[in-house]
Design a protein around this motif. Structure first.
Motif, PDB file in Angstrom:
ATOM      1  N   GLN A 214       0.854  -1.178   0.000  1.00  0.00           N
ATOM      2  CA  GLN A 214       0.000   0.000   0.000  1.00  0.00           C
ATOM      3  C   GLN A 214       0.899   1.239   0.000  1.00  0.00           C
ATOM      4  N   ILE A 215       0.577   2.190  -0.877  1.00  0.00           N
ATOM      5  CA  ILE A 215       1.271   3.472  -0.926  1.00  0.00           C
ATOM      6  C   ILE A 215       0.207   4.561  -0.938  1.00  0.00           C
ATOM      7  N   PHE A 216       0.391   5.586  -0.074  1.00  0.00           N
ATOM      8  CA  PHE A 216      -0.589   6.666   0.027  1.00  0.00           C
ATOM      9  C   PHE A 216       0.087   8.029   0.048  1.00  0.00           C
ATOM     10  N   ARG A 217      -0.547   8.969  -0.611  1.00  0.00           N
ATOM     11  CA  ARG A 217      -0.140  10.371  -0.526  1.00  0.00           C
ATOM     12  C   ARG A 217      -0.788  10.945   0.731  1.00  0.00           C
ATOM     13  N   PRO A 218       0.010  11.482   1.653  1.00  0.00           N
ATOM     14  CA  PRO A 218      -0.589  12.083   2.851  1.00  0.00           C
ATOM     15  C   PRO A 218      -1.405  13.330   2.500  1.00  0.00           C
ATOM     16  N   GLY A 219      -2.385  13.626   3.323  1.00  0.00           N
ATOM     17  CA  GLY A 219      -3.158  14.857   3.144  1.00  0.00           C
ATOM     18  C   GLY A 219      -4.212  14.808   2.065  1.00  0.00           C
ATOM     19  N   ARG A 220      -4.590  13.595   1.637  1.00  0.00           N
ATOM     20  CA  ARG A 220      -5.676  13.516   0.648  1.00  0.00           C
ATOM     21  C   ARG A 220      -6.943  14.109   1.245  1.00  0.00           C
TER      22      ARG A 220
ATOM     23  N   GLY B 155      -8.833  12.122  -6.089  1.00  0.00           N
ATOM     24  CA  GLY B 155      -7.768  12.213  -5.088  1.00  0.00           C
ATOM     25  C   GLY B 155      -7.319  10.866  -4.545  1.00  0.00           C
ATOM     26  N   PRO B 156      -8.230  10.056  -4.045  1.00  0.00           N
ATOM     27  CA  PRO B 156      -7.817   8.753  -3.521  1.00  0.00           C
ATOM     28  C   PRO B 156      -7.279   7.805  -4.592  1.00  0.00           C
ATOM     29  N   VAL B 157      -7.810   7.893  -5.800  1.00  0.00           N
ATOM     30  CA  VAL B 157      -7.344   6.991  -6.854  1.00  0.00           C
ATOM     31  C   VAL B 157      -5.934   7.358  -7.300  1.00  0.00           C
ATOM     32  N   VAL B 158      -5.694   8.621  -7.585  1.00  0.00           N
ATOM     33  CA  VAL B 158      -4.378   9.063  -8.043  1.00  0.00           C
ATOM     34  C   VAL B 158      -3.383   9.112  -6.878  1.00  0.00           C
ATOM     35  N   GLY B 159      -3.876   9.325  -5.679  1.00  0.00           N
ATOM     36  CA  GLY B 159      -3.006   9.464  -4.510  1.00  0.00           C
ATOM     37  C   GLY B 159      -2.742   8.180  -3.753  1.00  0.00           C
ATOM     38  N   SER B 160      -3.011   7.038  -4.380  1.00  0.00           N
ATOM     39  CA  SER B 160      -2.719   5.769  -3.722  1.00  0.00           C
ATOM     40  C   SER B 160      -2.438   4.690  -4.755  1.00  0.00           C
ATOM     41  N   SER B 161      -1.741   3.678  -4.299  1.00  0.00           N
ATOM     42  CA  SER B 161      -1.471   2.503  -5.125  1.00  0.00           C
ATOM     43  C   SER B 161      -1.428   1.311  -4.188  1.00  0.00           C
TER      44      SER B 161
ATOM     45  N   SER C  55      -5.517  -5.333  -7.433  1.00  0.00           N
ATOM     46  CA  SER C  55      -4.895  -4.016  -7.434  1.00  0.00           C
ATOM     47  C   SER C  55      -5.956  -2.929  -7.400  1.00  0.00           C
ATOM     48  N   SER C  56      -5.600  -1.793  -6.792  1.00  0.00           N
ATOM     49  CA  SER C  56      -6.501  -0.644  -6.839  1.00  0.00           C
ATOM     50  C   SER C  56      -6.598  -0.094  -8.259  1.00  0.00           C
ATOM     51  N   PHE C  57      -5.632  -0.428  -9.110  1.00  0.00           N
ATOM     52  CA  PHE C  57      -5.680  -0.087 -10.537  1.00  0.00           C
ATOM     53  C   PHE C  57      -5.986  -1.382 -11.288  1.00  0.00           C
ATOM     54  N   PRO C  58      -7.257  -1.601 -11.663  1.00  0.00           N
ATOM     55  CA  PRO C  58      -7.677  -2.888 -12.210  1.00  0.00           C
ATOM     56  C   PRO C  58      -6.882  -3.359 -13.429  1.00  0.00           C
ATOM     57  N   ASN C  59      -6.307  -2.453 -14.183  1.00  0.00           N
ATOM     58  CA  ASN C  59      -5.532  -2.833 -15.364  1.00  0.00           C
ATOM     59  C   ASN C  59      -4.318  -3.690 -15.004  1.00  0.00           C
ATOM     60  N   TRP C  60      -3.853  -3.613 -13.756  1.00  0.00           N
ATOM     61  CA  TRP C  60      -2.688  -4.399 -13.334  1.00  0.00           C
ATOM     62  C   TRP C  60      -3.049  -5.813 -12.914  1.00  0.00           C
TER      63      TRP C  60
END
Length: 141
Positions: free
Chosen positions: A44-50, A68-74, A96-101
């Motif tokens: 899990q990777i997150f951008r703080p402050g979303r 925000g949550p989609v682009v700011g996390s993986s 994956s949060s990005f279904p293409n993967w």
């Protein structure tokens, strides 16, 4: 070289085709990468402050609130194999949060250095010449 254990994100950044450095997950991203003895992993990777959703309800966000949550996390799970001789990690991604993967095999060049793991996501994955780097430090017991 074993990935088994818990890793804490130290940095995540991108080098664009023109050489410019960017940070999609901010200057101090938050992340956790856990690998078991069999090579099963969860990352899990997150951008703080979303930004929080104004409604407070996950199913009632605006387009921008969802972005925000989609682009700011993986996030993804699956298996990871280490080829130390070739310095390659292969992620076999189940979910994956990005279904293409999902259902893909992704190969990353990596370096182990003094308890730190750095791997790169090749420019071919971005489609625009950008190479992304993830830096992880082994969690202390």
């Amino acid at each position: 070289q074993s990935l088994e254990g818990t890793w804490i994100m130290a940095a995540a950044y991108e080098i664009q085709a023109d050489g410019k450095r960017t940070t999609n997950y901010g200057e101090h991203p938050q992340g956790l990468f856990i690998v078991d003895k069999a090579g099963r992993y969860s990352m899990q990777i997150f951008r703080p402050g979303r930004a929080k959703f104004a409604s407070g309800i996950k199913a009632h966000g605006t387009a921008e609130e969802y972005r925000g949550p989609v682009v700011g996390s993986s996030t993804h799970t699956g298996r990871v194999d280490v080829d130390s001789a070739q310095a390659k990690l292969t992620f076999i991604i189940d979910s994956s949060s990005f279904p293409n993967w999902e259902g893909t095999r992704q190969i990353r060049d990596f370096v182990f250095n003094d308890g730190t793991l750095t791997y790169s996501v090749p420019a071919s994955a971005s489609g625009n010449g950008t190479v992304a780097y993830s830096v992880w430090r082994r969690a202390q017991p």
